[in-house]
Enzyme design. Structure first.
Site, PDB file in Angstrom:
ATOM      1  N   SER A 154      34.560  38.816  42.154  1.00 30.39           N
ATOM      2  CA  SER A 154      32.915  39.571  41.617  1.00 30.39           C
ATOM      3  C   SER A 154      32.007  39.321  42.577  1.00 30.39           C
ATOM      4  CB  SER A 154      32.342  37.730  41.049  1.00 30.39           C
ATOM      5  OG  SER A 154      30.645  38.622  40.885  1.00 30.39           O
ATOM      6  N   TYR A 167      29.278  29.072  41.866  1.00 31.39           N
ATOM      7  CA  TYR A 167      29.708  30.386  41.853  1.00 31.39           C
ATOM      8  C   TYR A 167      29.667  31.735  42.595  1.00 31.39           C
ATOM      9  CZ  TYR A 167      30.805  34.619  38.583  1.00 31.39           C
ATOM     10  OH  TYR A 167      31.440  35.655  38.374  1.00 31.39           O
TER      11      TYR A 167
HETATM   12  N1  LIG Z   1      31.180  39.371  33.033  1.00 33.93           N
HETATM   13  C1  LIG Z   1      30.979  39.732  34.165  1.00 33.93           C
HETATM   14  O1  LIG Z   1      29.544  40.661  34.158  1.00 33.93           O
HETATM   15  C2  LIG Z   1      31.440  39.594  35.359  1.00 33.93           C
HETATM   16  C3  LIG Z   1      31.133  39.997  35.961  1.00 33.93           C
HETATM   17  C4  LIG Z   1      31.801  39.594  37.935  1.00 33.93           C
HETATM   18  C5  LIG Z   1      33.181  38.569  37.567  1.00 33.93           C
HETATM   19  N2  LIG Z   1      33.683  38.171  36.244  1.00 33.93           N
HETATM   20  C6  LIG Z   1      34.611  37.782  36.054  1.00 33.93           C
HETATM   21  O2  LIG Z   1      35.454  38.025  35.053  1.00 33.93           O
HETATM   22  C7  LIG Z   1      36.702  36.818  34.768  1.00 33.93           C
HETATM   23  C8  LIG Z   1      36.306  37.206  33.046  1.00 33.93           C
HETATM   24  O3  LIG Z   1      34.872  37.273  32.983  1.00 33.93           O
HETATM   25  P1  LIG Z   1      34.149  37.369  31.129  1.00 33.93           P
HETATM   26  O4  LIG Z   1      33.007  38.117  32.121  1.00 33.93           O
HETATM   27  O5  LIG Z   1      34.960  37.910  30.813  1.00 33.93           O
HETATM   28  O6  LIG Z   1      33.903  36.145  30.437  1.00 33.93           O
HETATM   29  P2  LIG Z   1      34.456  35.516  29.239  1.00 33.93           P
HETATM   30  O7  LIG Z   1      34.590  36.060  28.302  1.00 33.93           O
HETATM   31  O8  LIG Z   1      33.337  34.601  29.080  1.00 33.93           O
HETATM   32  O9  LIG Z   1      35.800  35.312  29.947  1.00 33.93           O
HETATM   33  C9  LIG Z   1      36.357  34.127  30.514  1.00 33.93           C
HETATM   34  C10 LIG Z   1      37.781  33.556  29.976  1.00 33.93           C
HETATM   35  O10 LIG Z   1      38.353  32.950  31.162  1.00 33.93           O
HETATM   36  C11 LIG Z   1      38.887  31.775  30.521  1.00 33.93           C
HETATM   37  N3  LIG Z   1      38.425  30.786  30.743  1.00 33.93           N
HETATM   38  C12 LIG Z   1      37.143  29.891  31.206  1.00 33.93           C
HETATM   39  N4  LIG Z   1      38.121  28.606  31.195  1.00 33.93           N
HETATM   40  C13 LIG Z   1      38.533  27.764  30.870  1.00 33.93           C
HETATM   41  C14 LIG Z   1      39.444  27.292  31.148  1.00 33.93           C
HETATM   42  N5  LIG Z   1      39.509  26.061  31.584  1.00 33.93           N
HETATM   43  N6  LIG Z   1      41.341  27.388  31.062  1.00 33.93           N
HETATM   44  C15 LIG Z   1      41.673  28.985  30.401  1.00 33.93           C
HETATM   45  N7  LIG Z   1      40.776  29.424  30.474  1.00 33.93           N
HETATM   46  C16 LIG Z   1      39.553  28.950  31.085  1.00 33.93           C
HETATM   47  C17 LIG Z   1      38.084  31.510  28.877  1.00 33.93           C
HETATM   48  O11 LIG Z   1      39.394  31.921  27.777  1.00 33.93           O
HETATM   49  P3  LIG Z   1      38.917  30.471  27.341  1.00 33.93           P
HETATM   50  O12 LIG Z   1      37.058  29.389  26.941  1.00 33.93           O
HETATM   51  O13 LIG Z   1      39.662  30.628  25.501  1.00 33.93           O
HETATM   52  O14 LIG Z   1      39.270  29.300  27.904  1.00 33.93           O
HETATM   53  C18 LIG Z   1      38.178  33.119  29.153  1.00 33.93           C
HETATM   54  O15 LIG Z   1      38.847  34.080  28.097  1.00 33.93           O
HETATM   55  C19 LIG Z   1      35.601  35.662  35.163  1.00 33.93           C
HETATM   56  O16 LIG Z   1      36.339  35.213  35.852  1.00 33.93           O
HETATM   57  C20 LIG Z   1      34.227  36.114  35.763  1.00 33.93           C
HETATM   58  O17 LIG Z   1      34.082  35.359  36.589  1.00 33.93           O
HETATM   59  C21 LIG Z   1      32.679  38.534  34.893  1.00 33.93           C
END
Ligand SMILES: NC(=O)c1ccc[n+]([C@@H]2O[C@H](COP(=O)([O-])OP(=O)(O)OC[C@H]3O[C@@H](n4cnc5c(N)ncnc54)[C@H](OP(=O)(O)O)[C@@H]3O)[C@@H](O)[C@H]2O)c1
Length: 261
Positions: A154, A167
């Site tokens: 990120s 984070y």
């Molecule tokens: N959205 C943004 O603006 C943004 C910006 C920078 C970085 N990111 C990064 O992008 C990545 C994806 O996030 P997202 O934005 O797509 O959010 P999201 O929709 O909440 O996706 C998070 C994913 O992580 C999985 N996860 C969480 N805890 C887990 C566990 N204990 N075991 C297995 N899987 C787990 C969730 O699946 P389950 O809950 O089903 O387990 C879900 O598939 C993350 O690493 C986040 O930090 C996002």
């Protein structure tokens, strides 16, 4: 067929694995789910992992065509299960060319909150889970002398901001870990790409204020896979964040702490 040992697990490695196969960890929603769809579109066989089985089933049902998408419910904090799940998936996919670690959590943390449980959860999921999965892939790719590792970090990892210390720490540490893997695997023809997204329109962004340049997870998935294909070491998604972070990284601390970035 060669057998290799990692963390006490034996996996078979074939020298020729002609069809691309990928694993996405954290695939049930947001960026990970969009990556699974994009990989399927690009002809990959995909292993999709996350905790929410219903979401994984929906994802698989929505993918058209002949592509194999194998969904496995898995909690990345179940570290002892990782080697067996990894081996099972690699066998079912018939090999492995690409692994993407997208799992992550970012709980809301108030300005006067110092909650160890929230911190631990983030370290365990955002960082330790990545090591559990990517170590196995790294060792396999080191031996096969091929493969691509993508870690979703990120922009939040580029500085220690006030917002959510754990984070920022996990994303900064993930970037350092991926840099180390890249350097270790440089002589083994293994590509390691660190992705630093800005704001992506997923559940993680719910309730986050002051967002801008928001892009869809589908667009983010295209940009992420394109960056790895172009063998980028670090890619900001979308790219303009690179220039923003270049400035932010060099703001002196005494000024940075007064800003709300
Ligand atoms: N959205 C943004 O603006 C943004 C910006 C920078 C970085 N990111 C990064 O992008 C990545 C994806 O996030 P997202 O934005 O797509 O959010 P999201 O929709 O909440 O996706 C998070 C994913 O992580 C999985 N996860 C969480 N805890 C887990 C566990 N204990 N075991 C297995 N899987 C787990 C969730 O699946 P389950 O809950 O089903 O387990 C879900 O598939 C993350 O690493 C986040 O930090 C996002």
């Amino acid at each position: 067929m060669t057998n290799i040992q990692t963390n006490g697990v034996t996996q078979s490695v074939r020298p020729l694995e002609p069809q691309p196969a990928a694993i996405v960890v954290g695939a049930s929603s947001g960026i990970g789910a969009a990556l699974v769809k994009e990989l399927a579109k690009r002809g990959y066989r995909v292993g999709a992992l996350a905790r929410r089985e219903d979401k994984l089933d929906e994802l698989v049902a929505g993918i058209k065509g002949q592509t194999l998408v194998k969904a496995i419910p898995h909690d990345v904090t179940d570290y002892e299960a990782i080697p067996d799940v990894f081996s099972q998936l690699v066998d079912e996919l018939g090999g492995l060319d690409l692994i993407i670690y997208a799992a992550g959590v970012m709980p809301n943390v108030g300005p006067e909150e110092y909650d160890f449980e929230k911190d631990r959860q983030q370290v365990e999921i955002n960082l330790l889970g990545a090591m559990g999965w990517l170590n196995l892939a790294a060792r396999r790719f080191q031996i096969t002398k091929s493969g691509t590792i993508i870690g979703i970090g990120s922009v939040a990892g580029d500085r220690g901001r006030k917002g959510n210390p754990a984070y920022h720490t996990t994303k900064g540490a993930l970037a350092t870990y991926l840099e180390s893997l890249r350097n270790r695997l440089a002589d083994s023809n293994v590509q390691v790409t660190t992705i630093k997204p800005g704001f992506i329109d997923t559940a993680m962004l719910d309730g986050v204020e002051g967002t801008f340049w928001v892009i869809s997870p589908e667009r983010a998935a295209e940009l992420i896979l394109n960056a790895a294909e172009k063998k980028r070491q670090i890619a900001y998604v979308p790219f303009q964040w690179r220039f923003v972070m270049l400035i932010i990284k060099y703001i002196p601390s005494f000024i940075f702490r007064k800003l709300s970035v």
